[in-house]
Write a protein that holds these residues in place. Structure first.
Motif, PDB file in Angstrom:
ATOM      1  N   LYS A 155      -7.476   2.546  -5.198  1.00 13.64           N
ATOM      2  CA  LYS A 155      -7.056   2.079  -6.529  1.00 13.64           C
ATOM      3  C   LYS A 155      -6.124   0.866  -6.469  1.00 13.64           C
ATOM      4  O   LYS A 155      -6.099   0.057  -7.383  1.00 13.64           O
ATOM      5  CB  LYS A 155      -6.331   3.226  -7.274  1.00 13.64           C
ATOM      6  CG  LYS A 155      -7.207   4.457  -7.510  1.00 13.64           C
ATOM      7  CD  LYS A 155      -8.257   4.187  -8.578  1.00 13.64           C
ATOM      8  CE  LYS A 155      -9.156   5.381  -8.794  1.00 13.64           C
ATOM      9  NZ  LYS A 155     -10.294   5.430  -7.886  1.00 13.64           N
ATOM     10  N   ASP A 156      -5.337   0.748  -5.413  1.00 20.96           N
ATOM     11  CA  ASP A 156      -4.325  -0.308  -5.329  1.00 20.96           C
ATOM     12  C   ASP A 156      -4.977  -1.655  -5.008  1.00 20.96           C
ATOM     13  O   ASP A 156      -5.440  -1.890  -3.892  1.00 20.96           O
ATOM     14  CB  ASP A 156      -3.286   0.059  -4.253  1.00 20.96           C
ATOM     15  CG  ASP A 156      -2.086  -0.868  -4.268  1.00 20.96           C
ATOM     16  OD1 ASP A 156      -2.283  -2.091  -4.363  1.00 20.96           O
ATOM     17  OD2 ASP A 156      -0.939  -0.371  -4.175  1.00 20.96           O
ATOM     18  N   LYS A 157      -4.986  -2.545  -6.012  1.00 21.95           N
ATOM     19  CA  LYS A 157      -5.695  -3.833  -5.855  1.00 21.95           C
ATOM     20  C   LYS A 157      -5.062  -4.703  -4.768  1.00 21.95           C
ATOM     21  O   LYS A 157      -5.757  -5.426  -4.065  1.00 21.95           O
ATOM     22  CB  LYS A 157      -5.718  -4.575  -7.191  1.00 21.95           C
ATOM     23  CG  LYS A 157      -6.691  -3.908  -8.169  1.00 21.95           C
ATOM     24  CD  LYS A 157      -7.023  -4.790  -9.350  1.00 21.95           C
ATOM     25  CE  LYS A 157      -8.184  -4.228 -10.143  1.00 21.95           C
ATOM     26  NZ  LYS A 157      -7.956  -4.114 -11.552  1.00 21.95           N
ATOM     27  N   THR A 158      -3.733  -4.645  -4.668  1.00 16.93           N
ATOM     28  CA  THR A 158      -3.041  -5.452  -3.643  1.00 16.93           C
ATOM     29  C   THR A 158      -3.456  -5.001  -2.254  1.00 16.93           C
ATOM     30  O   THR A 158      -3.738  -5.823  -1.373  1.00 16.93           O
ATOM     31  CB  THR A 158      -1.502  -5.303  -3.798  1.00 16.93           C
ATOM     32  OG1 THR A 158      -1.170  -5.541  -5.165  1.00 16.93           O
ATOM     33  CG2 THR A 158      -0.768  -6.285  -2.922  1.00 16.93           C
ATOM     34  N   GLU A 159      -3.517  -3.678  -2.054  1.00 19.29           N
ATOM     35  CA  GLU A 159      -3.921  -3.133  -0.743  1.00 19.29           C
ATOM     36  C   GLU A 159      -5.378  -3.491  -0.430  1.00 19.29           C
ATOM     37  O   GLU A 159      -5.714  -3.786   0.717  1.00 19.29           O
ATOM     38  CB  GLU A 159      -3.734  -1.613  -0.717  1.00 19.29           C
ATOM     39  CG  GLU A 159      -2.294  -1.190  -0.561  1.00 19.29           C
ATOM     40  CD  GLU A 159      -2.142   0.324  -0.483  1.00 19.29           C
ATOM     41  OE1 GLU A 159      -3.168   1.033  -0.493  1.00 19.29           O
ATOM     42  OE2 GLU A 159      -0.991   0.784  -0.426  1.00 19.29           O
ATOM     43  N   ILE A 160      -6.224  -3.452  -1.451  1.00 16.76           N
ATOM     44  CA  ILE A 160      -7.638  -3.804  -1.247  1.00 16.76           C
ATOM     45  C   ILE A 160      -7.751  -5.265  -0.796  1.00 16.76           C
ATOM     46  O   ILE A 160      -8.495  -5.585   0.130  1.00 16.76           O
ATOM     47  CB  ILE A 160      -8.464  -3.557  -2.541  1.00 16.76           C
ATOM     48  CG1 ILE A 160      -8.567  -2.045  -2.818  1.00 16.76           C
ATOM     49  CG2 ILE A 160      -9.871  -4.162  -2.426  1.00 16.76           C
ATOM     50  CD1 ILE A 160      -9.130  -1.686  -4.183  1.00 16.76           C
ATOM     51  N   GLU A 161      -6.977  -6.147  -1.439  1.00 18.54           N
ATOM     52  CA  GLU A 161      -6.994  -7.570  -1.059  1.00 18.54           C
ATOM     53  C   GLU A 161      -6.506  -7.758   0.378  1.00 18.54           C
ATOM     54  O   GLU A 161      -7.045  -8.582   1.125  1.00 18.54           O
ATOM     55  CB  GLU A 161      -6.131  -8.396  -2.034  1.00 18.54           C
ATOM     56  CG  GLU A 161      -6.802  -8.683  -3.367  1.00 18.54           C
ATOM     57  CD  GLU A 161      -8.148  -9.397  -3.232  1.00 18.54           C
ATOM     58  OE1 GLU A 161      -8.259 -10.357  -2.442  1.00 18.54           O
ATOM     59  OE2 GLU A 161      -9.108  -8.978  -3.910  1.00 18.54           O
TER      60      GLU A 161
END
Length: 236
Positions: free
Chosen positions: A107-113
Motif C-alpha cells: 500500500k505504501d507508494k513511497t516504499e513501492i517507488e
C-alpha cells in the motif's frame, strides 16, 4: 526453525502420483536448488508450495505458519513470490505496468517507488524499456521482467522456476548473477533449474528429484562432485 518446511508432500494428477511424499526445508538466507530430469516433479513442487495447485497429502510451513491449504494470493501477502516457468508476463501491458502489478499486495507508494528504483538498478534494461509492451521484449528481457515483477512484492522468499530456459549463454550468465545479487540482498531463494551445473554453482544446498521422490540431498559443492550427479545431470 526453517523458513520453509515441506513435509511428506504428495500431489496427484488424476490417478498419477506426481509427488510421492517429498520432504525438504529452506533456511533463511539460503539459495536452495531442486534439480532433476524433465518430468521429475520440480515445477509441481513449486506450484504446490506457492498454493497454485492442491496437495493430496503433507504439509507446508512458511515462517512458522501452516500454509498447506492457503490459496496463492494469500501466500504472496505473507512474503512469498513465484517466478513461473515460461515468464508469464502480461504481453499487452508495458514493462512498468507489469512491475507495478507485482506490488499489488503493498500500500505504501513511497516504499513501492523505492523498490522500483532497486529493481531498475538490478535490471537497467527494464528502465530503458519501461514504456515498451512486455510482449515485444526478448526472452531474456522477459525473464528479467518476471523476476523484477516478483521482487516488487518485496518477498522474503522467492521461488524461481527454470529462469535460464531458452536463453542465450550471455543471458544465462546475467540471470544467474542477478540471482546471486538477490540472495546477497537478503532474499531467500528456492530455485528449480534444468542447468544443474549453474544451479549448484550458486546454491548452498540442493535436492535431487527423480520421478516424484528426493533421491539425494546435501551441500551443493559436495553434490557437484558426486559421481552419480555428474553422470546424470552435469554431462560429465
Amino acid at each position: 526453525m526453517a523458513m520453509l518446511e515441506v513435509k511428506d508432500l504428495e500431489v496427484n494428477y488424476g490417478v498419477i502420483k506426481a509427488i510421492k511424499g517429498v520432504s525438504f526445508e529452506v533456511n533463511e538466507g539460503e539459495v536452495i536448488s531442486l534439480i532433476g530430469a524433465n518430468g521429475a516433479g520440480k515445477t509441481t513442487i513449486l506450484h504446490a508450495v506457492s498454493g497454485l495447485i492442491n496437495k493430496a497429502a503433507g504439509s507446508v510451513t512458511f515462517e512458522g505458519k501452516d500454509i498447506t491449504k492457503l490459496p496463492a494470493h494469500k501466500i504472496v501477502y505473507m512474503g512469498m513470490s513465484h517466478v513461473p516457468e515460461g515468464r508469464r508476463v502480461f504481453a499487452q501491458l508495458t514493462v512498468l505496468e507489469n512491475l507495478k502489478l507485482g506490488a499489488y499486495t503493498r500500500k505504501d507508494k513511497t516504499e513501492i517507488e523505492e523498490t522500483l528504483k532497486k529493481v531498475y538498478t538490478s535490471f537497467p534494461r527494464l528502465e530503458e524499456r519501461k514504456n515498451q509492451l512486455a510482449g515485444t521484449l526478448s526472452g531474456g528481457e522477459q525473464q528479467m521482467l518476471a523476476m523484477g515483477r516478483a521482487l516488487m512484492a518485496h518477498p522474503t522468499l522467492i521461488l524461481m522456476d527454470e529462469p535460464s530456459m531458452g536463453l542465450s549463454p550471455i543471458f544465462v550468465e546475467e540471470i544467474f548473477n542477478i540471482i546471486k545479487e538477490i540472495s546477497a540482498s537478503g532474499t531467500t531463494v528456492l530455485l528449480v533449474e534444468q542447468n544443474a551445473k549453474k544451479a549448484l554453482s550458486i546454491s548452498d544446498r540442493a535436492y535431487v528429484l527423480e520421478t516424484g521422490n528426493i533421491t539425494l540431498s546435501g551441500d551443493a559443492k559436495t553434490l557437484m562432485n558426486d559421481e552419480s550427479v555428474k553422470k546424470a545431470y552435469l554431462g560429465e
